[in-house]
Design a protein around this motif. Structure first.
Motif, PDB file in Angstrom:
ATOM      1  N   PHE A   7     -10.634  -4.101 -11.380  1.00 46.08           N
ATOM      2  CA  PHE A   7      -9.209  -3.761 -11.328  1.00 46.08           C
ATOM      3  C   PHE A   7      -8.467  -4.425 -12.479  1.00 46.08           C
ATOM      4  CE2 PHE A   7      -4.834  -4.459  -9.786  1.00 46.08           C
ATOM      5  CZ  PHE A   7      -4.470  -3.140  -9.595  1.00 46.08           C
ATOM      6  N   GLU A  48     -11.884  -9.707  -7.648  1.00 46.73           N
ATOM      7  CA  GLU A  48     -10.979  -9.241  -8.698  1.00 46.73           C
ATOM      8  C   GLU A  48     -10.300 -10.405  -9.413  1.00 46.73           C
ATOM      9  OE1 GLU A  48     -11.167  -6.353  -9.631  1.00 46.73           O
ATOM     10  OE2 GLU A  48     -11.831  -5.145  -7.948  1.00 46.73           O
ATOM     11  N   ASP A  70       0.809  -1.217   0.000  1.00 48.53           N
ATOM     12  CA  ASP A  70       0.000   0.000   0.000  1.00 48.53           C
ATOM     13  C   ASP A  70       0.846   1.272   0.000  1.00 48.53           C
ATOM     14  OD1 ASP A  70      -2.546  -1.206  -0.030  1.00 48.53           O
ATOM     15  OD2 ASP A  70      -2.456  -1.586   2.130  1.00 48.53           O
ATOM     16  N   SER A  83      -5.966  -1.843  -1.018  1.00 45.12           N
ATOM     17  CA  SER A  83      -6.430  -1.820  -2.405  1.00 45.12           C
ATOM     18  C   SER A  83      -5.664  -2.883  -3.176  1.00 45.12           C
ATOM     19  CB  SER A  83      -6.226  -0.436  -3.039  1.00 45.12           C
ATOM     20  OG  SER A  83      -4.852  -0.103  -3.051  1.00 45.12           O
ATOM     21  N   LYS A 138     -13.535   4.008 -10.106  1.00 45.21           N
ATOM     22  CA  LYS A 138     -13.123   3.276  -8.908  1.00 45.21           C
ATOM     23  C   LYS A 138     -11.618   3.171  -8.743  1.00 45.21           C
ATOM     24  CE  LYS A 138     -14.047  -1.105  -6.498  1.00 45.21           C
ATOM     25  NZ  LYS A 138     -14.760  -2.416  -6.603  1.00 45.21           N
ATOM     26  N   TYR A 139     -10.915   2.850  -9.823  1.00 49.37           N
ATOM     27  CA  TYR A 139      -9.465   2.655  -9.716  1.00 49.37           C
ATOM     28  C   TYR A 139      -8.673   3.637 -10.590  1.00 49.37           C
ATOM     29  CZ  TYR A 139     -10.579  -1.767  -7.393  1.00 49.37           C
ATOM     30  OH  TYR A 139     -11.046  -2.721  -6.524  1.00 49.37           O
ATOM     31  N   LYS A 140      -9.290   4.723 -11.013  1.00 48.26           N
ATOM     32  CA  LYS A 140      -8.592   5.628 -11.927  1.00 48.26           C
ATOM     33  C   LYS A 140      -7.464   6.423 -11.272  1.00 48.26           C
ATOM     34  CE  LYS A 140     -11.741   6.149 -15.768  1.00 48.26           C
ATOM     35  NZ  LYS A 140     -12.555   7.051 -16.597  1.00 48.26           N
ATOM     36  N   ASN A 141      -7.459   6.472  -9.939  1.00 47.70           N
ATOM     37  CA  ASN A 141      -6.362   7.136  -9.234  1.00 47.70           C
ATOM     38  C   ASN A 141      -5.433   6.128  -8.567  1.00 47.70           C
ATOM     39  OD1 ASN A 141      -7.149   9.834  -9.821  1.00 47.70           O
ATOM     40  ND2 ASN A 141      -8.761   9.684  -8.267  1.00 47.70           N
ATOM     41  N   HIS A 142      -5.628   4.857  -8.872  1.00 44.79           N
ATOM     42  CA  HIS A 142      -4.760   3.804  -8.327  1.00 44.79           C
ATOM     43  C   HIS A 142      -3.384   3.909  -8.995  1.00 44.79           C
ATOM     44  CE1 HIS A 142      -3.195  -0.256  -7.631  1.00 44.79           C
ATOM     45  NE2 HIS A 142      -4.100  -0.398  -6.690  1.00 44.79           N
ATOM     46  N   VAL A 150      -8.204  -2.231 -15.470  1.00 45.38           N
ATOM     47  CA  VAL A 150      -7.127  -1.242 -15.391  1.00 45.38           C
ATOM     48  C   VAL A 150      -5.803  -1.915 -15.735  1.00 45.38           C
ATOM     49  CG1 VAL A 150      -5.880   0.340 -13.866  1.00 45.38           C
ATOM     50  CG2 VAL A 150      -8.363   0.090 -13.663  1.00 45.38           C
ATOM     51  N   TYR A 164      -4.944  -8.805  -2.620  1.00 40.84           N
ATOM     52  CA  TYR A 164      -5.880  -7.835  -2.062  1.00 40.84           C
ATOM     53  C   TYR A 164      -6.204  -8.213  -0.619  1.00 40.84           C
ATOM     54  CZ  TYR A 164      -9.817  -4.481  -2.249  1.00 40.84           C
ATOM     55  OH  TYR A 164     -10.675  -3.429  -2.042  1.00 40.84           O
TER      56      TYR A 164
END
Length: 396
Positions: free
Chosen positions: A200, A132, A49, A74, A228-232, A203, A109
């Motif tokens: 996920f 996932e 993380d 995440s 949901k995961y665009k800033n991951h 992505v 995860y």
């Protein structure tokens, strides 16, 4: 009194047990069975993380393994592999060459993971556990047969070429079969992303699919996906890529440039208005670039008389401008590509055309309409979008 002591003792025991219980719930178990693994090791690597790369290894017993890794807040993309060598290798003229075997892709995860398959083909193993991995596993099973066939063909051709082993079938036919299988896999990847906009795994796949869409379609698909995961961290490269290509999406004005061509004639993009132009960013060192030349010659012969032109912008790797010019001109002659040619290094101090168009991979091809507006952008020549657009423009 005795009862009070018993209660106090029980409380102390519970307090003492809490750290252990917490430690157990703060991890997940990765276990499974890989036929042929015997008592060899398996290992996994992923970013935690905090973004720090962590790796874990354990030894199997009779094909079976089990170990714990930290639970994450995440999902993280992980690479799982066995400890014995599965790669192809050979020695040619004293130099070692090889073809590394792909690892198994999965996601770490917050739930336990189960891995089942063959040790020698661990990249095709079944992975189940959290949502996932479960959704990604459905996709992986859909492409398993094609992936396995491509792997078999790769091994057969490598061993035939470097180890004099007999090849069952014609090499060119086998290559064509492998190419067809890869393209079926590419389409299933695209289908998965479309059908699972919040996964996920989508992505993860999008981070590998930049060359399989034209720039317009890639941006459109990414914008249609869940936030949901665009800033991951896994999306960092995608967002950076989309930002870079934004000035060459459909409708954007193509960046102007002026440069002398290989014959000393001044080439100004603005003077080509009224024609459909294909900007071909390439290099003599780039095998995929040069592999695309025969098809470009076909397109050029077909549409040149209708107002189609190709401006090839080469990025060479010579230590001097003279070295770059020599390799550039030789490649042009060897490949018989008789259209407009510009060397980016020759005049780069005034304008870096490659940078103006944010080209970071070769080949990159940008189709520009008669008004100087971008129609589309493709990388690696992995799509037939240019052919389709030219057919629309010229009617055949």
């Amino acid at each position: 009194m005795l009862k009070i002591k018993q209660i106090m003792l029980s409380s102390i025991v519970m307090v003492c047990l809490l750290p252990k219980i917490y430690a157990q719930t703060d991890s997940i178990t990765i276990s499974g069975k890989l036929n042929g693994l015997a008592n060899k090791g398996v290992y996994i690597a992923f970013a935690d993380d905090e973004g720090k790369t962590k790796s874990y290894k354990t030894m199997a017993m009779n094909d079976v393994f089990s170990f714990k890794v930290p639970k994450l807040k995440s999902p993280a993309t992980a690479r799982f592999d066995v400890s014995f060598n599965r790669s192809l290798s050979a020695t040619v003229n004293g130099s070692s060459i090889g073809n590394p075997a792909p690892p198994l892709d999965l996601f770490v995860y917050n739930r336990d993971i189960r891995i089942v398959g063959e040790a020698s083909l661990v990249q095709l193993a079944m992975v189940t556990g959290d949502d996932e991995n479960n959704s990604f596993n459905v996709y992986k099973q859909q492409i398993k047969a094609d992936e396995q066939r491509v792997h078999e063909i790769t091994i057969a051709i490598f061993n035939s070429k470097y180890h004099d082993k007999p090849l069952s079938g014609d090499a060119n036919a086998l290559q064509e079969e492998a190419t067809a299988a890869r393209f079926r896999t590419y389409q299933k990847q695209k289908d998965f992303v479309t059908d699972h906009p919040g996964a996920f795994a989508s992505v993860f796949l999008m981070s590998r699919l930049q060359n399989l869409y034209n720039a317009n379609d890639y941006t459109k698909v990414w914008n249609s996906m869940s936030d949901k995961y665009k800033n991951h961290p896994a999306a960092k490269g995608i967002n950076a890529y989309i930002a870079k290509i934004s000035n060459t999406l459909a409708g954007a004005t193509a960046a102007a440039f002026e440069r002398k061509d290989k014959d000393g004639k001044v080439v100004n993009l603005n003077t080509f208005k009224g024609k459909t132009i294909l900007l071909d960013f390439w290099g003599s060192w780039c095998a995929p670039c040069r592999a695309s030349h025969p098809h470009l010659k076909t397109l050029y012969d077909k549409y040149k008389g209708k107002g189609f032109e190709i401006i090839a912008i080469a990025q060479e790797r010579g230590k001097t401008i003279e070295e770059s010019q020599a390799s550039w001109l030789k490649a042009i002659a060897d490949d018989g590509i008789n259209w407009v040619h510009i060397l980016n290094q020759d005049g780069i101090e005034k304008q870096d055309i490659v940078k103006s168009y944010q080209v970071t991979a070769f080949p990159t091809k940008i189709l520009v309409d008669q008004n100087g507006k971008v129609i589309l952008r493709v990388t690696a020549s992995a799509t037939d979008d240019i052919d389709k657009e030219l057919q629309k423009i010229y009617g055949f």
